[in-house]
Design a protein around this motif. Structure first.
Motif, PDB file in Angstrom:
ATOM      1  N   PHE A   2      12.136 -39.501  38.113  1.00  0.00           N
ATOM      2  CA  PHE A   2      11.145 -38.386  38.413  1.00  0.00           C
ATOM      3  C   PHE A   2      11.001 -38.342  39.813  1.00  0.00           C
ATOM      4  O   PHE A   2      10.879 -37.150  40.447  1.00  0.00           O
ATOM      5  CB  PHE A   2       9.695 -38.115  37.833  1.00  0.00           C
ATOM      6  CG  PHE A   2       9.050 -37.035  38.253  1.00  0.00           C
ATOM      7  CD1 PHE A   2       9.093 -35.903  37.216  1.00  0.00           C
ATOM      8  CD2 PHE A   2       8.251 -36.964  39.033  1.00  0.00           C
ATOM      9  CE1 PHE A   2       8.505 -34.620  37.625  1.00  0.00           C
ATOM     10  CE2 PHE A   2       7.306 -35.758  39.405  1.00  0.00           C
ATOM     11  CZ  PHE A   2       7.521 -34.752  38.423  1.00  0.00           C
ATOM     12  N   THR A  58       2.570 -31.439  33.911  1.00  0.00           N
ATOM     13  CA  THR A  58       3.932 -31.641  34.265  1.00  0.00           C
ATOM     14  C   THR A  58       4.338 -33.214  33.865  1.00  0.00           C
ATOM     15  O   THR A  58       3.658 -34.180  34.501  1.00  0.00           O
ATOM     16  CB  THR A  58       3.751 -31.734  35.930  1.00  0.00           C
ATOM     17  OG1 THR A  58       3.715 -30.554  36.188  1.00  0.00           O
ATOM     18  CG2 THR A  58       5.208 -32.132  36.344  1.00  0.00           C
ATOM     19  N   ALA A 104      10.166 -32.419  32.773  1.00  0.00           N
ATOM     20  CA  ALA A 104       8.839 -32.185  33.360  1.00  0.00           C
ATOM     21  C   ALA A 104       8.783 -30.704  33.519  1.00  0.00           C
ATOM     22  O   ALA A 104       7.686 -30.291  33.695  1.00  0.00           O
ATOM     23  CB  ALA A 104       8.959 -32.670  34.883  1.00  0.00           C
TER      24      ALA A 104
END
Length: 558
Positions: A388, A495, A555
């Motif tokens: 991420f 998220t 996400a």
């Protein structure tokens, strides 16, 4: 008077092919033209550059600085392209040669970087009447390298033809280490031109990854009473607060503190070291510049900003900053020069909290801060995984500023820049994906934290009220609190892959600031724009790096 040597022996920077520069017809023609030019000052002193700048329109300020004005007010990113020197039209080359013969020139050599792993000879050549470009750019770097008492041959050359009558073009030729700047007198083209080449040298030499970022060292006292030094790198687009954060103390007090190293470009270089637990990979942070190229927008008399205070000292050169009839600087006057992109070059050693060196010599990379302007983000958030973190680096969000565009209608519009590094060439989806993949490899191997800082606003306002503004003091403070380990984080409910503050900063919590119905309307639009931007990189991220794309899609679901 030293001779201008465009085609001497380079120390072998990987972005110039061995022997190509000296043998290339274009470089030989340029060398011959300068050998026969009307007048050429090679390696002029700073005082000479100041005198030439004053002679050609520079104004002395009450602070003891010099104020200059450029015709072009920002970089020509859309006019920059990589070309082969063999592809240049013969008539263009002929016209360049003619202008060299009929013009008085100054050639300013400097050194970028100070560490043995990152030290490069750079040369900027400008017409004498534009000596201000050489003065400003020269103040950002270090004294030129010499070899046997002679100036070292340049690894990188940026050559200006500001009075070119055709359209603006910035022609980048990595094969021979040359950039031609046509129809622009904006100093930023020299600064970014050389940085572009040196960062490409780092990448293609397999030494690491160059990033558009500030760097600093933060030291904190741990629970056992030991001082820990942590290397921080702050990535962000021009005008998002990167430089201000680099100079901040983050509210830390003794025995804790912070020192700044760089404000614009660093190289991240992996290195194997021996520890008590065995060998491991760390990431070293190598700097490039001595001077800060500061943006003056928003400065006011009486500001206690350490950057503003440093700019008021003697010898600073101001670009497109208004000066009244008495020599007083008027930072809030944006009409005189028709831009908000006022600038000045300040020696970083004059800035409070500077470390005295440009490399993070006593620390390796601990945390990368990605500076965002995103209404869906709190002031600080943490990437829950390297995947991420790389996804956030791939789709860094901000807004267009006057530093990036001279078109007022574009200012404030959302924009994305993968890796916050629009200066690297080739700037193609494949090339950018490679940078994102390298970033992922570095943070994973070096066990680096990735933190997202929002320096903009949270939410969209309601019932005529403005969004919640995140002040500079808040942005500065949360970095200090994070370094001390005082902020607790939880998983975001909106998220996946992002950790957000728990029990603190509630007035900036997007989940409270943005009502559900507004979120359900606005967020899908933002996700669609992000996904459209990221789709171009997907085919070029495979194998283990495919996890970056997977993390992004998890996400940001449509």
């Amino acid at each position: 008077m030293p001779r201008l040597a465009l085609v001497g022996n380079s120390h072998g920077a990987p972005y110039t092919k061995a022997g190509v520069r000296g043998d290339h017809p274009l470089m030989r023609a340029l060398q011959s033209a300068f050998d026969a030019s009307r007048r050429l000052e090679v390696n002029p002193s700073r005082r000479m550059l100041e005198m030439l700048t004053e002679r050609h329109g520079g104004v002395t300020t009450t602070t003891g600085g010099i104020a200059v004005s450029s015709r072009v007010k920002s970089r020509g990113a859309n006019d920059t392209r990589e070309v082969s020197p063999d592809s240049l039209d013969a008539s263009l080359v002929s016209a360049l040669i003619s202008r060299i013969h009929s013009t008085d020139w100054v050639a300013v050599p400097r050194t970028m970087g100070q560490h043995d792993t990152l030290k490069s000879s750079c040369l900027t050549v400008v017409p004498e009447q534009y000596a201000r470009v050489g003065l400003m750019w020269g103040n950002t770097l270090f004294d030129p390298k010499t070899e046997g008492g002679e100036l070292a041959a340049p690894d990188s050359i940026v050559m200006f033809f500001p009075d070119w009558t055709g359209k603006r073009q910035i022609l980048v030729m990595p094969e021979i280490g040359l950039t031609l700047v046509l129809a622009s007198d904006y100093m930023g083209e020299a600064k970014k031109g050389h940085l572009r080449k040196v960062m490409r040298w780092v990448k293609e030499g397999k030494m690491g990854l160059g990033v558009h970022a500030a760097s600093k060292m933060i030291y904190v006292l741990d629970e056992e009473g030991r001082i820990k030094t942590k290397g921080f790198v702050l990535c962000g687009l021009s005008g998002t607060g990167k430089t201000s954060l680099s100079a901040s103390t983050h509210g830390l007090e003794e025995p804790n503190g912070a020192f700044n190293h760089q404000d614009d470009f660093v190289a991240l270089m992996p290195e194997e070291i021996e520890t008590k637990d065995g060998r491991r990979t760390v990431v070293r942070i190598r700097g490039t510049e001595q001077g800060y190229y500061l943006k003056t927008e928003g400065w006011e008399d009486g500001d206690e900003d350490p950057l503003h205070e440093a700019a008021l000292k003697k010898g600073v050169v101001f670009e497109n900053v208004a000066v009244d009839a008495y020599g007083n600087l008027r930072f809030d006057d944006y009409t005189t020069h028709g831009t908000r992109n006022g600038r000045c070059v300040v020696d970083r050693r004059r800035i409070a909290n500077n470390s005295g060196v440009i490399d993070n010599s006593f620390s390796f990379l601990d945390t990368i801060v990605l500076i965002y302007r995103d209404p869906f983000l709190p002031p600080i958030a943490v990437a829950a995984s390297p995947e991420f973190g790389a996804a956030a680096f791939m789709a860094l969000q901000s807004v267009v500023t006057s530093a990036a565009s001279s078109k007022r209608e574009e200012w404030g519009k959302p924009t994305f820049e993968a890796g916050a590094n629009p200066f690297m060439s080739p700037y193609t989806p494949e090339g950018i994906a490679e940078e994102v993949g390298m970033f992922y490899d570095l943070i994973r191997a070096g066990r680096v934290n990735v933190v997202l800082i929002n320096t903009g606003e949270v939410g969209f306002g309601k019932e005529g009220e403005p969004p919640v503004k995140i002040t500079r003091s808040v942005s500065e403070r949360v970095i200090g609190e994070f370094a001390l380990g005082r902020i607790k984080f939880r998983e975001s409910t909106r998220t996946l892959g992002l950790l957000v503050p728990e029990g603190s900063l509630e007035e900036f919590d997007p989940e409270k600031v943005i009502p559900g119905e507004v979120y359900e309307k606005k967020f899908p639009e933002a996700v669609q724009a992000k996904r459209k931007f990221v789709e171009q990189f997907e085919p070029h991220l495979q194998g283990e790096r495919r996890g970056i794309i997977d993390a992004f899609y998890r996400a940001f679901k449509e």
